[in-house]
Design a protein around this motif. Structure first.
Motif, PDB file in Angstrom:
ATOM      1  N   GLY A  51       0.775  -1.229   0.000  1.00  0.00           N
ATOM      2  CA  GLY A  51       0.000   0.000   0.000  1.00  0.00           C
ATOM      3  C   GLY A  51       0.804   1.276   0.000  1.00  0.00           C
ATOM      4  N   SER A 217      -7.341   4.113  14.787  1.00  0.00           N
ATOM      5  CA  SER A 217      -7.297   2.915  13.952  1.00  0.00           C
ATOM      6  C   SER A 217      -8.547   2.067  14.127  1.00  0.00           C
ATOM      7  N   GLY A 220     -11.320   1.918  11.504  1.00  0.00           N
ATOM      8  CA  GLY A 220     -11.186   1.120  10.298  1.00  0.00           C
ATOM      9  C   GLY A 220     -10.510   1.841   9.157  1.00  0.00           C
ATOM     10  N   ASP A 221     -10.430   1.150   8.018  1.00  0.00           N
ATOM     11  CA  ASP A 221      -9.755   1.703   6.851  1.00  0.00           C
ATOM     12  C   ASP A 221     -10.594   2.748   6.127  1.00  0.00           C
ATOM     13  N   SER A 222     -11.889   2.757   6.378  1.00  0.00           N
ATOM     14  CA  SER A 222     -12.771   3.726   5.716  1.00  0.00           C
ATOM     15  C   SER A 222     -13.692   4.375   6.749  1.00  0.00           C
ATOM     16  N   THR A 245      -4.902   8.887   2.194  1.00  0.00           N
ATOM     17  CA  THR A 245      -6.095   8.057   2.042  1.00  0.00           C
ATOM     18  C   THR A 245      -7.235   8.536   2.939  1.00  0.00           C
ATOM     19  N   PRO A 246      -7.035   8.636   4.271  1.00  0.00           N
ATOM     20  CA  PRO A 246      -8.138   9.170   5.080  1.00  0.00           C
ATOM     21  C   PRO A 246      -8.461  10.627   4.755  1.00  0.00           C
TER      22      PRO A 246
END
Length: 402
Positions: A51, A217, A220-222, A245-246
């Protein structure tokens, strides 16, 4: 810390479980010489897969380009430079194998790691061996606590102070007082470190007026970010010391809710680098300014930066063009300049120079107030004795429609 410092293939080593694919031989047309007894051997560790590979790929490309240019010009007193980079996949547990492999092959000096968390593991090995490294992009404050570790990038805490300084110097003059909000990740050292020093750039009264929102964290990732957007309602300068990304997720969510005016500024630090190249996120779709603290302008058309941009695009395209690659290019040239300076002072610098002798020579040069470096990411660049860099920062705007 010195107050001035706030303005802070390559052959893939196929050793250990971390080495994933033949990145160098399969992906690139050009390679630097492999380590040998007759070359000055520079090692590095970074994510070439996974990533965070956009960062590692950029460093790989930038460093390789510099190595090849130096060698074409004759190297250092006739001795060519070699460069090898190990794919650590941005995983701390992969660092030791890569470091050991490069050490066994004759690494004499290093660019350290591309990203901060693996670099904190890397310094344990480098400190034990007395290896000098100049990291282009591992910005954690703790990276430079090792006396032979130097940074070409701004340290995290220095980024926060520089961001506050840029706001106070530029935005107040251009727009007057703005309503400041901050979105940060509270369980991430990178994010909290920058957040804290950004806040320290304001008076107690100003700090009290700044709206804050944080995530972890566990989100989550989204993350949904709905509550964070509500918490920052009314802000027209939103500082986000987080990764792209965030940040992109927040900006996209904010657009669907029409929460912020078109004149709002979304401002980040080096974690934003690459947001303009994200698939599925077009910075030109947003009327708000998206910008970040940097020492490199990837849209430059003049000077050293402009020349680098032209050469990089010709060789590798624009997808991985960012400050990481530019900083790696500068790091190799800075090491070369320092070696040349040491050589001119009578030090023996070639393929037979021991790690300890190389470190002593380089540390002496980089720590000297007489040594400065002119490159793609800054002019008259110098270093403090603690390894942090002294150079100017810019606010780099990535969308052109505002």
């Amino acid at each position: 810390m010195n107050k001035k410092s706030f303005f802070r293939s390559a052959t893939l080593v196929l050793a250990g479980a971390a080495a994933a694919s033949c990145f160098a031989s399969c992906s690139k047309k050009e390679k630097a010489p492999e380590f040998s007894a007759d070359t000055i051997n520079i090692g590095a560790s970074g994510p070439l897969t996974g990533g965070a590979s956009i960062y590692g790929t950029a460093v790989y490309n930038g460093a390789t380009m510099a190595i090849l240019e130096i060698n074409e010009a004759g190297g250092l007193n006739g001795t060519k430079l070699a460069f090898e980079m190990y794919d650590d996949q941005h995983k701390t547990e992969n660092v030791a194998n890569g470091y050991a492999a490069m050490k066994d092959k004759g690494m004499q000096v290093s660019l350290g790691c591309v990203t901060s968390a693996p670099c904190l593991e890397y310094i344990k090995n480098a400190e034990k061996d007395g290896l000098f490294f100049l990291t282009p992009s591992a910005s954690a404050d703790k990276v430079a606590t090792y006396e032979n570790a130097f940074q070409m990038c701004f340290a995290d805490s220095n980024q926060g102070a520089a961001a506050a300084k840029l706001y106070n110097a530029n935005d107040k003059a251009e727009f007057g007082e703005r309503n400041i909000g901050v979105l940060y990740k509270s369980d991430d050292d990178y994010s909290t470190g920058i957040y804290e020093t950004f806040m320290s750039g304001f008076s107690a009264e100003e700090q009290a007026a700044i709206k804050k929102a944080s995530f972890t964290s566990d989100d989550g990732d989204s993350p949904d970010f709905s509550t964070h957007i509500s918490a920052l309602k009314g802000c027209d300068f939103i500082f986000m010391p987080i990764y792209y990304t965030p940040a992109s997720q927040f900006i996209q969510k904010a657009k669907t809710t029409a929460a912020f005016s078109d004149s709002t500024i979304y401002f980040g630090c080096d974690g934003f680098d690459g947001i303009q190249s994200m698939k599925g996120f077009n910075v030109e779709d947003y009327p708000q300014e998206i910008s970040y603290l940097s020492h490199f302008n990837s849209n430059a058309t003049e000077g050293a930066a402009g020349e680098f941009v032209k050469k990089y695009k010709e060789k590798y395209g624009a997808e991985t063009l960012n400050q990481f690659g530019a900083s790696a290019y500068d790091s190799v040239y800075a090491l070369y300049d320092a070696m040349k300076t040491a050589s001119e002072a009578g030090k023996k610098i070639d393929g037979s120079t021991s790690v300890s002798d190389m470190t002593a020579a380089l540390k002496g040069v980089f720590s000297s107030a007489r040594f400065s470096f002119n490159g793609v990411t800054g002019q008259n660049v110098q270093w403090n004795a603690d390894g942090t860099v002294i150079k100017n920062a810019i606010r780099y705007k990535v969308n052109h429609n505002v």
